[in-house]
Design an enzyme around this catalytic site. Structure first.
Site, PDB file in Angstrom:
ATOM      1  N   ASN A   1      70.447  29.919  49.328  1.00 31.15           N
ATOM      2  CA  ASN A   1      71.652  30.492  49.921  1.00 31.15           C
ATOM      3  C   ASN A   1      72.041  31.748  49.169  1.00 31.15           C
ATOM      4  O   ASN A   1      72.084  31.757  47.938  1.00 31.15           O
ATOM      5  CB  ASN A   1      72.796  29.466  49.859  1.00 31.15           C
TER       6      ASN A   1
ATOM      7  N   HIS B   1      69.186  30.149  42.882  1.00 25.72           N
ATOM      8  CA  HIS B   1      68.470  28.866  42.866  1.00 25.72           C
ATOM      9  C   HIS B   1      67.777  28.643  44.198  1.00 25.72           C
ATOM     10  O   HIS B   1      68.230  29.114  45.240  1.00 25.72           O
ATOM     11  CB  HIS B   1      69.416  27.687  42.572  1.00 25.72           C
TER      12      HIS B   1
HETATM   13  P1  AMP Z   1      74.452  26.284  46.887  1.00 22.97           P
HETATM   14  O1  AMP Z   1      75.476  25.894  47.915  1.00 22.97           O
HETATM   15  O2  AMP Z   1      73.177  26.784  47.498  1.00 22.97           O
HETATM   16  O3  AMP Z   1      75.021  27.224  45.856  1.00 22.97           O
HETATM   17  O4  AMP Z   1      74.027  24.942  46.169  1.00 22.97           O
HETATM   18  C1  AMP Z   1      74.583  24.486  44.972  1.00 22.97           C
HETATM   19  C2  AMP Z   1      74.019  23.111  44.728  1.00 22.97           C
HETATM   20  O5  AMP Z   1      74.262  22.765  43.391  1.00 22.97           O
HETATM   21  C3  AMP Z   1      74.641  22.004  45.585  1.00 22.97           C
HETATM   22  O6  AMP Z   1      73.602  21.368  46.350  1.00 22.97           O
HETATM   23  C4  AMP Z   1      75.251  21.055  44.558  1.00 22.97           C
HETATM   24  O7  AMP Z   1      75.136  19.699  44.915  1.00 22.97           O
HETATM   25  C5  AMP Z   1      74.458  21.385  43.309  1.00 22.97           C
HETATM   26  N1  AMP Z   1      75.119  21.109  42.040  1.00 22.97           N
HETATM   27  C6  AMP Z   1      76.360  21.481  41.664  1.00 22.97           C
HETATM   28  N2  AMP Z   1      76.597  21.085  40.397  1.00 22.97           N
HETATM   29  C7  AMP Z   1      75.482  20.452  39.971  1.00 22.97           C
HETATM   30  C8  AMP Z   1      75.103  19.810  38.751  1.00 22.97           C
HETATM   31  N3  AMP Z   1      75.933  19.748  37.713  1.00 22.97           N
HETATM   32  N4  AMP Z   1      73.872  19.271  38.663  1.00 22.97           N
HETATM   33  C9  AMP Z   1      73.032  19.322  39.716  1.00 22.97           C
HETATM   34  N5  AMP Z   1      73.318  19.920  40.892  1.00 22.97           N
HETATM   35  C10 AMP Z   1      74.534  20.473  41.015  1.00 22.97           C
END
Ligand code: AMP
Length: 127
Positions: free
Chosen positions: A96, A109
């Site tokens: 994203n 990511h």
């Molecule tokens: P995005 O919306 O593409 O920025 O995705 C962010 C992702 O990070 C989401 O799928 C969340 O569930 C994940 N996320 C947020 N905090 C953590 C964390 N501490 N450990 C692992 N995943 C996380």
């Protein structure tokens, strides 16, 4: 309309994971990247791969990372898919970028999703 951030936020959650200030469920690590399980999985297997460098998003990574980092990063995505056994059953990679995509964490990511049939790519006009 929200704008894309221009400055890297060193306090974002993935920066804290990289500094080991908060834990993660690590899947793989090398010189340039770290892969860990998503805390809120959207499929049987849901892994995030992040570069160790400070890049806000895909644009930032593409514009500023070295060829070596970019090459290594995407090889890592493929390596992780193989490591967790979904490289032949199939998987989806998503990144994203910016407000319209709902990017939540401002550190570039790639999501690797798999382990079960994933359905269609998007819910049309999804909010
Ligand atoms: P995005 O919306 O593409 O920025 O995705 C962010 C992702 O990070 C989401 O799928 C969340 O569930 C994940 N996320 C947020 N905090 C953590 C964390 N501490 N450990 C692992 N995943 C996380």
């Amino acid at each position: 309309m929200q704008k894309i951030l221009n400055n890297y936020d060193k306090e974002n959650i993935f920066a804290k994971i990289l500094r080991s200030e908060i834990p993660c469920s690590k899947v793989y690590e090398d010189k340039y990247a770290l892969a860990f399980n998503d805390i809120n999985p959207q499929s049987e297997i849901h892994i995030l791969v992040i570069p160790k460098g400070e890049y806000i998003s895909f644009n930032d990574f593409s514009d500023k990372a070295s060829s070596e980092e970019i090459n290594s990063f995407f090889k890592t995505v493929r390596k992780v898919a193989k490591q967790v056994g979904i490289d032949t059953s199939g998987y989806r990679i998503i990144s994203n970028h910016g407000p319209d995509s709902h990017q939540e964490v401002p550190h570039f990511h790639v999501h690797i999703l798999g382990g079960n049939p994933l359905g269609t790519l998007l819910v049309k006009g999804g909010k």
